[in-house]
Every structure is written in C-alpha cells, then in structure tokens.
Design a protein around this motif. Structure first.
Motif, short mmCIF file in Angstrom:
data_model
loop_
_atom_site.label_atom_id
_atom_site.label_comp_id
_atom_site.label_asym_id
_atom_site.label_seq_id
_atom_site.Cartn_x
_atom_site.Cartn_y
_atom_site.Cartn_z
N PRO A 49 0.80 -1.27 0.01
CA PRO A 49 -0.09 0.15 0.05
C PRO A 49 0.99 1.50 -0.02
CG PRO A 49 0.12 -0.86 2.15
CD PRO A 49 0.87 -1.68 1.15
N ASP A 50 0.19 2.36 -0.44
CA ASP A 50 0.79 3.58 -0.29
C ASP A 50 1.03 4.16 1.27
OD1 ASP A 50 1.34 3.98 -3.09
OD2 ASP A 50 -0.74 4.51 -3.26
N VAL A 51 -0.13 3.94 1.83
CA VAL A 51 -0.23 4.46 3.22
C VAL A 51 -0.90 3.57 4.18
CG1 VAL A 51 -2.45 5.84 2.60
CG2 VAL A 51 -1.00 6.42 4.51
N LEU A 52 -0.61 3.51 5.50
CA LEU A 52 -1.45 2.61 6.59
C LEU A 52 -2.03 3.76 7.44
CD1 LEU A 52 1.51 0.25 7.73
CD2 LEU A 52 0.11 0.04 5.77
N PHE A 53 -3.20 3.37 7.66
CA PHE A 53 -3.83 4.06 8.97
C PHE A 53 -3.80 3.24 10.18
CE2 PHE A 53 -5.51 6.25 5.26
CZ PHE A 53 -5.83 7.68 5.78
N LEU A 54 -2.61 3.50 11.09
CA LEU A 54 -2.37 2.49 11.95
C LEU A 54 -2.79 3.11 13.25
CD1 LEU A 54 -0.57 0.07 12.60
CD2 LEU A 54 1.42 1.56 12.34
N VAL A 78 -0.36 7.10 8.82
CA VAL A 78 -0.99 7.85 9.61
C VAL A 78 -1.28 7.22 10.82
CG1 VAL A 78 -3.22 9.38 9.74
CG2 VAL A 78 -2.13 9.04 7.55
N PHE A 79 -0.79 7.83 11.88
CA PHE A 79 -1.32 7.04 13.13
C PHE A 79 -2.42 7.48 14.06
CE2 PHE A 79 3.38 6.98 12.74
CZ PHE A 79 3.85 5.69 13.14
N VAL A 80 -3.40 6.53 14.36
CA VAL A 80 -4.77 6.78 14.67
C VAL A 80 -4.66 6.34 16.29
CG1 VAL A 80 -6.97 6.39 14.40
CG2 VAL A 80 -5.54 6.45 12.52
N THR A 81 -4.96 7.11 17.13
CA THR A 81 -5.01 6.73 18.33
C THR A 81 -5.90 7.37 19.23
OG1 THR A 81 -3.24 6.61 20.41
CG2 THR A 81 -3.03 8.41 18.85
N ALA A 82 -6.09 6.98 20.53
CA ALA A 82 -7.13 7.62 21.42
C ALA A 82 -6.16 8.16 22.71
CB ALA A 82 -8.12 6.55 21.81
N ARG A 114 -2.09 16.11 2.94
CA ARG A 114 -0.54 15.92 3.05
C ARG A 114 -0.30 14.65 2.84
NH1 ARG A 114 -2.08 18.97 7.77
NH2 ARG A 114 -2.01 16.90 9.03
N ILE A 115 -0.90 13.62 3.05
CA ILE A 115 -0.36 12.36 2.67
C ILE A 115 -0.37 12.28 0.99
CG2 ILE A 115 -1.23 9.83 2.30
CD1 ILE A 115 0.07 10.61 5.27
N ALA A 116 -1.25 12.92 0.35
CA ALA A 116 -1.00 12.92 -1.08
C ALA A 116 0.13 13.49 -1.83
CB ALA A 116 -2.29 13.57 -1.71
N GLU A 117 0.28 14.57 -1.13
CA GLU A 117 1.72 15.30 -1.46
C GLU A 117 2.78 14.41 -0.94
OE1 GLU A 117 1.96 18.86 0.70
OE2 GLU A 117 0.14 19.63 -0.49
N SER A 118 2.91 13.72 -0.01
CA SER A 118 4.08 12.96 0.46
C SER A 118 3.95 11.69 -0.33
CB SER A 118 3.86 12.45 1.91
OG SER A 118 5.26 11.66 2.34
N VAL A 119 3.16 10.91 -0.61
CA VAL A 119 3.09 9.97 -1.73
C VAL A 119 3.71 10.18 -2.82
CG1 VAL A 119 1.56 7.99 -2.80
CG2 VAL A 119 1.34 8.63 -0.45
N ASN A 120 3.24 11.35 -3.49
CA ASN A 120 3.83 11.60 -4.72
C ASN A 120 5.15 12.15 -4.74
OD1 ASN A 120 1.29 11.41 -5.81
ND2 ASN A 120 0.42 13.66 -5.38
N ALA A 121 5.62 12.50 -3.56
CA ALA A 121 6.99 13.01 -3.62
C ALA A 121 8.06 12.05 -3.10
CB ALA A 121 7.13 14.24 -2.62
N LYS A 122 7.53 10.64 -2.48
CA LYS A 122 8.13 9.54 -1.97
C LYS A 122 9.05 10.01 -0.91
CE LYS A 122 6.28 6.32 -4.45
NZ LYS A 122 5.43 5.33 -3.80
N ARG A 123 8.80 10.67 -0.19
CA ARG A 123 9.57 11.39 1.03
C ARG A 123 9.48 10.76 2.30
NH1 ARG A 123 6.81 17.29 0.57
NH2 ARG A 123 5.08 16.95 1.92
N HIS A 124 8.73 9.64 2.50
CA HIS A 124 8.28 9.28 3.77
C HIS A 124 9.12 8.41 4.39
CE1 HIS A 124 6.20 6.88 0.48
NE2 HIS A 124 6.99 5.95 0.82
N ASN A 125 10.26 7.62 3.81
CA ASN A 125 11.05 6.64 4.43
C ASN A 125 11.85 7.29 5.37
OD1 ASN A 125 10.05 4.79 2.91
ND2 ASN A 125 11.81 4.39 1.57
N ALA A 126 12.38 8.38 4.85
CA ALA A 126 13.48 9.07 5.79
C ALA A 126 12.82 9.53 7.42
CB ALA A 126 14.05 10.12 5.39
#
Length: 250
Positions: A49-54, A78-82, A114-126
């Motif tokens: 997947p491109d993104v996890l809602f975790l 995207v972290f999801v937490t209470a 923001r996720i759409a921009e990040s996925v397109n730029a492939k800048r999440h690994n770092a």
C-alpha cells in the motif's frame, strides 16, 4: 488513487474510518484491513500500500512493533490513537501525521491532503526511519535529527545544529549553524515541547533558543541573549530573566 490499509484491533473503528474515507476522501482506496500487527504485516507485503492508517495501541504487538518488523518500509503512515501522549512525541519529532479518536473530519481531510503530497514525492522513508530510531532510545541523543517540513521539502536536521527558533503567528522559523533558515507552518509551542529535553529554553513568547549556542546575556532593557554563529540578539522576557540566568549559569 492512493492505496491504503486500515489497521485497528476494533472492527467498529475500521468500519467508521473506512466510511469517513469513502465519504470525504475520494482519493483514498482502502485495499485491505487488519485487526492485528501480524495480519497487517502479511497484507502489507502482499498489497504494497501507499499508506497505513495505523492504530498505535493494540493487544500483543502494537503499531510501532509492526513498523519495526518491516525492512525498509516503502509506505507512508497516519497514526490513529485515542491516547494523545502515547508515542506522539516521537511521531511529532519525525513530522509524521496522526489522528486522535474520535476522528475529526476536517483533520482527516487535511491529513489526507498532506499524505497525497508525501506519496507523490516519495519522501516518507527518512521520516519513518527517524521515528524508529527515536522509539529505540531511552534518553535524548545529541545526534538526534528532527524533521522540518517546509512547503518545498522536508529537512532532517540534527538538533544540535539548531541555534534558535522564532515564531510569527502560527509559523516558526528555524535558524541553523550553517546560516540556513527554514520556515515551518507550525506554532512555536509545539517545538518548545519537543526540544526542551535537548536543552532548548523558551526565553520569550516568540523565541526558543538552544542554550548550547548562547554566548552571553546583555542586561540592557529586560535582557538579550547573544547567540554564537549568528551573533544575533534574542530578547528575554522580564518574567523569565532570573530563571534564564540560572539555567545558563550566567
């Protein structure tokens, strides 16, 4: 379309988030769901997947354990937490997104943008790697890096190289030892909380300084801190002057 997997140990939370995404975030396609870290790992390896809602806190292995178990993750999160305090400091330090339960629709839309921009730029690994390093540390490390997301790109900057931070409304400018300046669209109080364990001092409503880079304090007016590298004067509020002097041993 951005492919997503939702991971939460409560099926009702999965259903709720899936319905919100379908209704308000048409650019997200949910390709799978999982109720445990082990089940999620299999899906991630299969579906890529491109993104996890975790969800962060789950029985057995939590969300961070899941990320640690995957070599070279090639997805955004995207972290999801209470639980506002649970691991969120490390998430903020790495400039990763999170949503608090119950999920606010406006925040969800903003996050997906923001996720759409990040996925397109492939800048999440770092940023993910930075998060995992943080989670494995039990105390502040002088070589730790902080993610600074500007409009053009996200910079991973060693904390020790930050001389000072200055606020302007909901923006913060970072001044670095090499003379670079980065304007970030987040308020100063967020960085006050993140950087205080690393020796940063809130000397004024609009200023946060790295005490390692303070060379002296001027006694004119309510006081000014003189910073090395930039040799700039940073104002000290009257209420904080005595406590600042004590902290700096000046």
């Amino acid at each position: 379309m951005i492919s997503a997997i939702i991971i939460d140990d409560e099926p009702i939370n999965i259903d709720n988030l899936q319905a919100l995404l379908a209704r308000h975030c048409k650019e997200i396609a949910v390709v799978g769901t999982a109720v445990s870290a082990d089940e999620a790992k299999e899906l991630i390896l299969e579906l890529k997947p491109d993104v996890l809602f975790l969800d962060i806190e789950m029985p057995g292995k939590n969300g961070f354990d899941l990320l640690r178990s995957i070599n070279e993750p090639d997805f955004d999160v995207v972290f999801v937490t209470a639980y506002d305090a649970y691991g969120i400091m490390a998430v903020k330090f790495s400039a990763l997104d999170y949503l608090l339960k119950p999920i606010n629709i406006a925040e969800l839309k903003s996050t997906v943008g923001r996720i759409a921009e990040s996925v397109n730029a492939k800048r999440h690994n770092a940023r993910l790697n930075n998060l995992l390093k943080l989670l494995d540390r039990t105390s502040p490390d002088e070589n730790q890096k902080i993610a600074l997301p500007t409009l053009k790109e996200t910079y991973l900057v060693p904390v020790k190289d930050i001389v000072r931070c200055m606020s302007s409304n909901n923006y913060t400018t970072f001044f670095l030892t090499n003379g670079a300046e980065h304007l970030i669209s987040k308020p100063l109080y967020e960085y006050d909380e993140l950087l205080s364990p690393y020796g940063f001092i809130r000397c004024h409503q609009s200023h946060l300084v790295n005490k390692a880079h303070v060379t002296s304090i001027l006694n004119e007016d309510s006081g000014y801190l003189i910073m090395n590298y930039t040799n700039q004067k940073v104002p000290v509020s009257k209420q904080k002057k005595s406590s600042i002097k004590a902290l700096l041993k000046l």
